[in-house]
Scaffold this active site. Sequence first.
Site, PDB file in Angstrom:
ATOM      1  N   ASP A 144      -9.763   3.615   2.698  1.00 45.38           N
ATOM      2  CA  ASP A 144      -9.875   2.998   4.027  1.00 45.38           C
ATOM      3  C   ASP A 144     -10.302   4.031   5.079  1.00 45.38           C
ATOM      4  OD1 ASP A 144      -9.127   0.366   3.482  1.00 45.38           O
ATOM      5  OD2 ASP A 144      -6.986   0.760   3.724  1.00 45.38           O
ATOM      6  N   LEU A 186     -11.093  -3.606  13.749  1.00 46.31           N
ATOM      7  CA  LEU A 186     -10.904  -3.626  12.285  1.00 46.31           C
ATOM      8  C   LEU A 186     -10.943  -5.044  11.715  1.00 46.31           C
ATOM      9  CD1 LEU A 186     -10.282  -0.627  12.392  1.00 46.31           C
ATOM     10  CD2 LEU A 186      -8.301  -1.027  10.966  1.00 46.31           C
ATOM     11  N   TYR A 205     -12.466  -8.441  10.741  1.00 42.04           N
ATOM     12  CA  TYR A 205     -13.871  -8.757  10.426  1.00 42.04           C
ATOM     13  C   TYR A 205     -14.109 -10.248  10.206  1.00 42.04           C
ATOM     14  CZ  TYR A 205     -11.511  -8.239   5.973  1.00 42.04           C
ATOM     15  OH  TYR A 205     -10.598  -8.328   4.963  1.00 42.04           O
ATOM     16  N   LYS A 262       0.811  -1.229   0.000  1.00 39.84           N
ATOM     17  CA  LYS A 262       0.000   0.000   0.000  1.00 39.84           C
ATOM     18  C   LYS A 262       0.848   1.285   0.000  1.00 39.84           C
ATOM     19  CE  LYS A 262      -4.251  -1.546   2.263  1.00 39.84           C
ATOM     20  NZ  LYS A 262      -5.175  -1.358   3.376  1.00 39.84           N
ATOM     21  N   GLY A 320      -2.182  -0.231  17.500  1.00 43.53           N
ATOM     22  CA  GLY A 320      -1.618  -0.650  16.215  1.00 43.53           C
ATOM     23  C   GLY A 320      -1.369   0.543  15.313  1.00 43.53           C
ATOM     24  N   ALA A 321      -0.093   0.773  14.975  1.00 44.18           N
ATOM     25  CA  ALA A 321       0.262   1.922  14.128  1.00 44.18           C
ATOM     26  C   ALA A 321       0.807   1.449  12.788  1.00 44.18           C
ATOM     27  CB  ALA A 321       1.283   2.801  14.860  1.00 44.18           C
ATOM     28  N   GLY A 322       0.253   0.343  12.273  1.00 41.30           N
ATOM     29  CA  GLY A 322       0.642  -0.142  10.941  1.00 41.30           C
ATOM     30  C   GLY A 322      -0.180   0.578   9.876  1.00 41.30           C
ATOM     31  N   GLY A 323      -0.323  -0.048   8.706  1.00 46.49           N
ATOM     32  CA  GLY A 323      -1.031   0.589   7.598  1.00 46.49           C
ATOM     33  C   GLY A 323      -2.449   1.008   7.964  1.00 46.49           C
ATOM     34  N   ALA A 324      -3.199   0.105   8.563  1.00 48.50           N
ATOM     35  CA  ALA A 324      -4.594   0.403   8.882  1.00 48.50           C
ATOM     36  C   ALA A 324      -4.684   1.438  10.004  1.00 48.50           C
ATOM     37  CB  ALA A 324      -5.317  -0.877   9.269  1.00 48.50           C
ATOM     38  N   GLY A 330     -14.886  -4.972  11.653  1.00 47.69           N
ATOM     39  CA  GLY A 330     -14.515  -4.090  10.542  1.00 47.69           C
ATOM     40  C   GLY A 330     -15.221  -4.349   9.220  1.00 47.69           C
TER      41      GLY A 330
END
Length: 283
Positions: free
Chosen positions: A107, A222, A224, A71, A132-136, A245
């Site tokens: 997103d 997030l 699902y 991404k 969580g500080a990743g992509g999402a 999510g």
Amino acid sequence: MGEKNKVKLFALIGYPVGHTLSPYMYNAAFSKLGIKALYIPFQVEPRRLNQTLKIFKGSGICGFNITIPSKSVCMRYLDRIDKLASMIGAVNTVVVKGKKLFGYNTDATGFIKSVKEDLRVNLKNKNCFIIGAGGAGRAVAFALAKEGVKEIFITDVIKTKAVALVRNIRRYFPKCKVKSTQLAAIKSCHLLVNATPLGMKKTDPLPIDPKNLHRNLAVYDLVYNPSPTKLVKIAKKKKIKAVNGLGMLLNQGAEAFQLWTHKKAPVEIMRRALERRIAETFL
Ligand code: NAP
């Protein structure tokens, strides 16, 4: 074959892509609206991304999604990037126009819409806690900053990731109150977001000790699949509002569909296709 009868192609690029639900959602939407189109996942190793995008440009593919792990990396190969996607530093939707690639992030908007419609939380003056500080997590944090919430707290097992995200948000939203933090800050929060993959596997621990789930919180997970997730089940048991999510997945897909086709997405058909598939995979 005349242009009119040509099947339009849409794609997903990811690595791996084996478990994606996106083809079910988009192909159901194309079929409902009588659009001759097909959405196909492609497993693309990161080292082959540039080459694949070059092939896509001339291939007749009209648009595609990008998922883990490309991404962010994909941005260097695109011709133009929408402002929100540039801020977040991640693109999940690309529109192909001639030989040019235009990148978007759906997103972030998909998340906010789902918080309002599914969780029924009004974000004004709310304190939000993101794990969580990743992509999402990045998309969620920027979405909440743009929404003008009261305060954002971010935690990640890798502290430097949370710190970097906070710095980035302050750069674009200097007035936003945002901190990288420990769990204690959750006491003052109204929204908890799980932006880690914890919950996807049966054996996963919870992303948070349930004793931290207090009455003033609402929980957005997030994850699902499976549905409901362990976190959502525990929160509901404590009489706390909680959703998974699926709504975000659906909304980001509906927005991508609109960017590609310029038609309003048949959201309910897409939701049913997703729910059916989730039920099949977790029999
Ligand atoms: P990611 O890039 O791997 O980011 C997750 C982050 O959370 C990583 O930095 C990870 O650290 C950290 N983390 C893991 N366990 C933690 C814990 N116990 N406490 C604090 N931080 C922790 O993954 P992603 O792309 O952001 O995706 C996260 C989840 O969101 C996935 O389950 C994905 O399927 C879901 N998602 C859902 C939607 C939707 O539409 N609903 C959209 C996007 C993503 P490490 O790297 O050290 O593990």
